[in-house]
Design a protein around this motif. Structure first.
Motif, PDB file in Angstrom:
ATOM      1  N   ALA A 245      -0.235  12.807 111.320  1.00  0.00           N
ATOM      2  CA  ALA A 245      -1.060  13.640 112.122  1.00  0.00           C
ATOM      3  C   ALA A 245       0.553  14.173 112.746  1.00  0.00           C
ATOM      4  O   ALA A 245       0.469  15.803 113.184  1.00  0.00           O
ATOM      5  N   LEU A 246       1.911  14.214 112.473  1.00  0.00           N
ATOM      6  CA  LEU A 246       3.027  14.325 113.314  1.00  0.00           C
ATOM      7  C   LEU A 246       3.453  15.176 112.111  1.00  0.00           C
ATOM      8  O   LEU A 246       4.744  15.878 112.519  1.00  0.00           O
ATOM      9  N   GLY A 247       3.157  15.199 111.519  1.00  0.00           N
ATOM     10  CA  GLY A 247       4.075  16.189 110.266  1.00  0.00           C
ATOM     11  C   GLY A 247       5.621  15.291 109.364  1.00  0.00           C
ATOM     12  O   GLY A 247       6.165  15.845 108.890  1.00  0.00           O
ATOM     13  N   TYR A 248       5.652  13.635 109.658  1.00  0.00           N
ATOM     14  CA  TYR A 248       7.021  13.019 108.993  1.00  0.00           C
ATOM     15  C   TYR A 248       6.963  12.237 107.899  1.00  0.00           C
ATOM     16  O   TYR A 248       5.703  12.202 107.890  1.00  0.00           O
ATOM     17  N   GLY A 249       7.823  12.345 107.170  1.00  0.00           N
ATOM     18  CA  GLY A 249       7.842  12.005 105.711  1.00  0.00           C
ATOM     19  C   GLY A 249       7.007  10.635 105.831  1.00  0.00           C
ATOM     20  O   GLY A 249       7.252   9.803 107.230  1.00  0.00           O
ATOM     21  N   THR A 279      16.321  15.261 116.805  1.00  0.00           N
ATOM     22  CA  THR A 279      16.255  15.580 118.508  1.00  0.00           C
ATOM     23  C   THR A 279      14.666  16.305 118.358  1.00  0.00           C
ATOM     24  O   THR A 279      14.528  16.715 117.342  1.00  0.00           O
ATOM     25  N   SER A 280      14.343  16.897 119.432  1.00  0.00           N
ATOM     26  CA  SER A 280      13.532  17.661 119.163  1.00  0.00           C
ATOM     27  C   SER A 280      13.252  19.238 118.512  1.00  0.00           C
ATOM     28  O   SER A 280      12.375  19.041 117.969  1.00  0.00           O
ATOM     29  N   GLU A 281      14.393  19.121 118.920  1.00  0.00           N
ATOM     30  CA  GLU A 281      14.722  20.902 118.696  1.00  0.00           C
ATOM     31  C   GLU A 281      14.554  20.644 117.227  1.00  0.00           C
ATOM     32  O   GLU A 281      14.026  21.781 116.367  1.00  0.00           O
ATOM     33  N   ALA A 282      15.613  20.080 116.641  1.00  0.00           N
ATOM     34  CA  ALA A 282      15.628  20.082 115.062  1.00  0.00           C
ATOM     35  C   ALA A 282      14.412  19.947 114.189  1.00  0.00           C
ATOM     36  O   ALA A 282      14.534  20.417 113.544  1.00  0.00           O
ATOM     37  N   VAL A 283      13.878  19.124 115.113  1.00  0.00           N
ATOM     38  CA  VAL A 283      12.129  18.446 114.449  1.00  0.00           C
ATOM     39  C   VAL A 283      11.215  19.641 114.417  1.00  0.00           C
ATOM     40  O   VAL A 283      10.804  20.202 113.073  1.00  0.00           O
ATOM     41  N   ARG A 284      11.679  20.522 115.402  1.00  0.00           N
ATOM     42  CA  ARG A 284      10.433  21.802 115.768  1.00  0.00           C
ATOM     43  C   ARG A 284      10.614  22.728 114.497  1.00  0.00           C
ATOM     44  O   ARG A 284       9.983  23.528 113.364  1.00  0.00           O
ATOM     45  N   THR A 285      12.565  22.973 114.305  1.00  0.00           N
ATOM     46  CA  THR A 285      13.401  23.991 113.772  1.00  0.00           C
ATOM     47  C   THR A 285      12.641  23.955 111.912  1.00  0.00           C
ATOM     48  O   THR A 285      12.460  24.242 111.621  1.00  0.00           O
ATOM     49  N   ALA A 286      13.061  22.156 111.877  1.00  0.00           N
ATOM     50  CA  ALA A 286      12.229  22.219 110.436  1.00  0.00           C
ATOM     51  C   ALA A 286      11.254  21.674 110.176  1.00  0.00           C
ATOM     52  O   ALA A 286      10.650  22.066 109.240  1.00  0.00           O
ATOM     53  N   ALA A 287      10.222  21.884 110.897  1.00  0.00           N
ATOM     54  CA  ALA A 287       8.904  22.108 111.175  1.00  0.00           C
ATOM     55  C   ALA A 287       8.296  24.024 110.685  1.00  0.00           C
ATOM     56  O   ALA A 287       7.578  23.937 109.774  1.00  0.00           O
ATOM     57  N   GLU A 288       9.363  24.755 111.665  1.00  0.00           N
ATOM     58  CA  GLU A 288       9.149  25.860 111.121  1.00  0.00           C
ATOM     59  C   GLU A 288       9.503  26.783 109.866  1.00  0.00           C
ATOM     60  O   GLU A 288       8.741  27.529 109.126  1.00  0.00           O
ATOM     61  N   SER A 305      15.274  17.326 102.745  1.00  0.00           N
ATOM     62  CA  SER A 305      16.753  17.614 103.709  1.00  0.00           C
ATOM     63  C   SER A 305      16.397  16.466 105.011  1.00  0.00           C
ATOM     64  O   SER A 305      17.025  16.218 105.643  1.00  0.00           O
ATOM     65  N   SER A 306      14.951  17.358 105.367  1.00  0.00           N
ATOM     66  CA  SER A 306      15.039  16.988 106.850  1.00  0.00           C
ATOM     67  C   SER A 306      14.029  15.817 107.273  1.00  0.00           C
ATOM     68  O   SER A 306      13.788  15.032 107.906  1.00  0.00           O
ATOM     69  N   GLY A 307      13.054  15.174 105.894  1.00  0.00           N
ATOM     70  CA  GLY A 307      11.540  14.624 106.197  1.00  0.00           C
ATOM     71  C   GLY A 307      10.765  14.874 106.958  1.00  0.00           C
ATOM     72  O   GLY A 307       9.904  14.643 107.707  1.00  0.00           O
ATOM     73  N   VAL A 308      10.050  16.360 107.653  1.00  0.00           N
ATOM     74  CA  VAL A 308       9.135  17.087 108.329  1.00  0.00           C
ATOM     75  C   VAL A 308       8.654  18.102 107.527  1.00  0.00           C
ATOM     76  O   VAL A 308       8.947  19.385 107.116  1.00  0.00           O
ATOM     77  N   ARG A 309       7.307  17.473 108.204  1.00  0.00           N
ATOM     78  CA  ARG A 309       6.340  18.909 107.354  1.00  0.00           C
ATOM     79  C   ARG A 309       5.891  19.511 108.518  1.00  0.00           C
ATOM     80  O   ARG A 309       6.775  19.217 110.318  1.00  0.00           O
TER      81      ARG A 309
END
Length: 805
Positions: A245-249, A279-288, A305-309
């Motif tokens: 749901a949150l976009g993590y690997g 951090t929330s900011e890094a996760v949001r940036t990676a998702a964007e 590189s981030s493990g985030v979608r």
């Protein structure tokens, strides 16, 4: 209501009650889950994963034959979402809700301990949002289940449930089904993957996001309208579902953790203080960045590189996308760490499928979250290629010990002791034939009860009863001691920063013991996730209050709903029916007319809800014997009990005279010699009984003056009318503790067990229901156990931090 006759047809009654929820339906692509309006359905799905990609192209309609109209064109799938505004208007129109919400807005957090989420830093993490009147904080739960249950053999389908719960309600109120907002069920027969779930979450975000800005809503106390704001803060799910749901690997990714930047090759790291936290900011940036990428290769590189979608939940700009994600205690600890320890480390039950389940288990089961299948983390792209290519994670060491910890003699010993454990009726016992396929699959609570309450009564005798136990047995017991201590803290209903630090110390010591005892059995991702529980306890307070347990009960309710098994309608039927039942239950709670009976003794509540005419009891609220007292005849108190109650009252400064004392005057306060005698009563929503009525319900822990705690059996219960006030007194048979020098548990403080002689003491103790702390579980052992000549009884408290000690 007053003119309604309970003998009328139930469907007519439901129609007149106007309790149908407002559900918005849209056409849904069976492949990518993209939504389309019902009045504008294209022939094929036009959704594109990226601007340069080909359209999905899945057919959206099908031809269905009907008796009256012949062949007609219908949508293949529909997505049903309940209206948030409509539900909120109904929710706030109930007469008791705003008074309950007021408790959270006026709550003053405790300085030293956290007994609710309202005491936690997380509750204040959005500034003054949570304490401003009219602002509502919701939790979002997501999980998938098989709606067919076991009704159709061989059929495996998936339906996702998304619910919101208002955290401004007291915990035991918020968990009730009538206070749960079932916002959507995902279309059947197959669930979305990590990419397509965004299409199902977007309509939900479209409804909730506007409420971050105040909306005018009519409420019970403000019929002309009240300014209401609402936001979703914690996301509660098992780890696999929350990642989706949150976009993590998933656990297969190199950057597998949603909370830190540890990689798969660092699963054994225990230097928690040196970890780099996301951090929330890094996760949001990676998702964007991932969302903005226009090619498969770019997305692969960014994800690696981030493990985030990207995720629709990133639209909730006020959320902290790291700290506001809760590790589910039920899946991570009860069905994760504990089950893994039993099945993999101890090797108990490894020769049967899924510890008694007929369906078997995959490598990801219980090594990560429990029996959930590993989510498909490959994604779906428009051109058929995998959107993300991940190498499946495999443990580097042996999963199953070469030699099981328990031999057949040990197993027989454990099973015989499990069958003899004394426990209250509400306690869910683990099976006495532990490790045998016949008992079936253990529930989460059974895993907790096995490790936290039953095995501590048993394993000390097995591993430490000899004068010089084997070194490995001592190491096994020390490792188990740390596991039980960590379990107590992470599953407690109260916590503190000190407790969280103690959890970290015990859990790290436990994992160090695992490496020493089973050097070839590698850690699994779930062990790493549990390393973050200490920080979660400090931020969220008691994690058991945010566990998946009550939500899993909702899933059981959904599975029990009767449907026609047509995939295109099942999700809508379940969503409508469970929402109607919730509204009906709330109406019955607040409207006495539902409980009026006809000439045959039938009430509308009985007819509409069957046996369930009231909600679940509040576990933290007290109930007295007043109603029983009004129906029971008085009788003379036993002489010794009368004297004991008189001495008790006088010791508290409540001066009363004996009824037979000579020279009494009309101004003397005399203790009445008669009262009602009961076999049972309720306190904290639990049934307590006298020893001759139910021994398990009578064994209790009570609070005495000067902080002293006493364990014993309830011998009798009296309700006495003292100067116009009915008061309940308990006559206790206290247990005498064995001398500390003889107590083997003094070396294992994490097991928190007490050893007493199994015989009644001559003196009786008087207490009142408010002095009760909890029931106990116990195991009787014959004379000679641990070198103690007399028979003994080993006890452990079931309080779990619910009642202050």
């Amino acid at each position: 209501m007053s003119s309604w006759n309970p003998s009328h047809d139930v469907r007519t009654a439901m129609k007149h009650l106007s309790i149908d929820p407002v559900i918005v339906r849209s056409v849904c692509c069976p492949k990518c889950f993209a939504s389309y309006a019902l009045d504008d359905i294209p022939e094929f799905c036009t959704w594109r994963a990226r601007r340069r990609c080909r359209p999905c192209g899945e057919p959206l309609t099908a031809t269905r034959s009907t008796h009256s109209q012949g062949p007609i064109t219908v949508p293949r799938r529909l997505y049903s979402v309940q209206s948030f505004r409509s539900w909120l208007e109904w929710f706030l129109s109930r007469p008791d809700i705003e008074d309950l919400l007021e408790q959270s807005w006026a709550h003053q957090p405790s300085d030293d301990s956290m007994r609710s989420t309202w005491d936690s830093p997380a509750w204040r993490s959005l500034g003054n949002f949570s304490t401003t009147r009219g602002n509502l904080t919701f939790s979002l739960f997501y999980d998938s289940f098989n709606p067919l249950h076991n009704k159709i053999a061989g059929k495996v389908v998936s339906c996702g449930v998304l619910t919101l719960r208002c955290m401004n309600l007291p915990f035991d109120v918020s968990r009730r089904p009538e206070n749960t907002f079932f916002i959507a069920l995902t279309p059947l027969p197959y669930g979305p993957n990590v990419v397509t779930i965004t299409a199902l979450l977007d309509p939900i975000m479209d409804q909730v996001l506007p409420f971050w800005i105040a909306q005018l809503i009519q409420t019970y106390k403000f019929p002309l309208g009240r300014s209401i704001r609402a936001g979703i803060v914690p996301v509660i799910a098992d780890i696999l579902a929350s990642k989706k749901a949150l976009g993590y690997g998933s656990h297969a990714c190199e950057q597998f953790c949603s909370y830190c930047l540890c990689t798969l090759d660092q699963l054994e790291r225990l230097d928690l203080e040196n970890w780099t936290i996301r951090t929330s900011e890094a996760v949001r940036t990676a998702a964007e960045n991932w969302t903005a990428a226009q090619t498969v290769k770019q997305r692969e590189q960014l994800f690696k590189s981030s493990g985030v979608r990207g995720s629709a939940l990133h639209r909730l700009h006020y959320r902290d996308h790291v700290r506001h994600t809760v590790i589910g205690v039920m899946h991570n600890w009860m069905e994760g760490v504990l089950q893994h320890h039993c099945r993999v480390k101890w090797g108990l039950g490894t020769n049967v499928l899924s510890f008694g389940s007929s369906s078997g288990s995959s490598d990801s089961d219980y090594m990560l979250d429990s029996d959930h299948d590993s989510d498909d983390d490959s994604g779906v792209s428009d051109d058929g290629d995998a959107d993300t290519r991940e190498v499946a994670w495999k443990p580097t060491g042996r999963r199953i010990p070469v030699t099981p910890t328990f031999n057949p003699t040990d197993l027989q010993f454990i099973r015989s002791r499990l069958a003899r454990i004394l426990a209250p009726t509400w306690f869910e016992r683990p099976p006495a034939n532990l490790g045998v396929k016949a008992h079936g699959k253990l529930k989460a609570i059974a895993w907790q009860n096995l490790f936290a309450y039953c095995l501590p009564l048993i394993l000390v005798e097995l591993w430490a009863s000899e004068s010089e136990p084997e070194p490995r047995n001592s190491e096994l017991l020390a490792n188990f001691d740390h596991l039980v201590a960590a379990t107590d803290i992470v599953c407690s209903y109260s916590t503190s920063n000190t407790a969280a630090d103690a959890y970290n110390a015990h859990y790290i010591a436990y994992r160090q013991g695992l490496h020493k005892l089973w050097p070839t059995s590698a850690s699994v991702p779930n062990h790493h996730y549990a390393m973050h529980n200490g920080d979660q306890l400090k931020f969220w307070g008691p994690l058991i209050l945010l566990s998946e347990l009550p939500f899993e009960s909702d899933i059981g309710e959904l599975q029990d709903i009767n449907t026609n098994f047509h995939y295109e309608d099942m999700d809508y039927t379940m969503l409508k029916q469970i929402s109607r039942k919730a509204r009906l239950t709330a109406e019955i709670e607040t409207n006495a007319d539902f409980r009026h009976t006809d000439d045959n003794g039938h009430s509308l509540a009985d007819i509409l809800l069957g046996d369930r005419s009231t909600t679940v009891s509040n576990l933290h609220a007290s109930s007295t014997t007043a109603k029983k007292a009004s129906r029971s005849l008085k009788k003379d108190l036993a002489a010794e009990h009368y004297t004991a109650i008189l001495d008790y009252l006088n010791s508290r400064g409540e001066m009363f005279q004996h009824c037979e004392q000579a020279g009494l005057t009309c101004t003397d306060s005399v203790l009445p010699p008669t009262g009602q005698n009961f076999n049972s009563f309720k306190q904290y929503g639990r049934q307590f009984s006298t020893r001759h009525s139910h021994e398990g319900n009578s064994l209790v822990l009570v609070r005495r003056p000067l902080g002293i705690q006493l364990r014993g059996f309830i011998e009798d219960v009296y309700c006495i009318d003292i100067e116009g006030t009915k008061r309940t007194f308990l006559i206790l048979e206290p247990l005498e503790s064995v001398p500390n020098v003889l107590n083997p548990y003094r070396h294992f403080t994490g097991l928190a067990c007490q050893v007493a002689y199994d015989r009644p003491m001559a003196a009786r103790i008087v207490a009142e229901p408010s002095h009760l702390i909890s029931h106990l579980v116990a195991l009787r052992c014959p004379g000679g156990t641990f070198g103690i000549p007399e028979p003994i009884i080993i006890t452990r408290s079931l309080n779990q931090g619910r009642v202050p000690e």
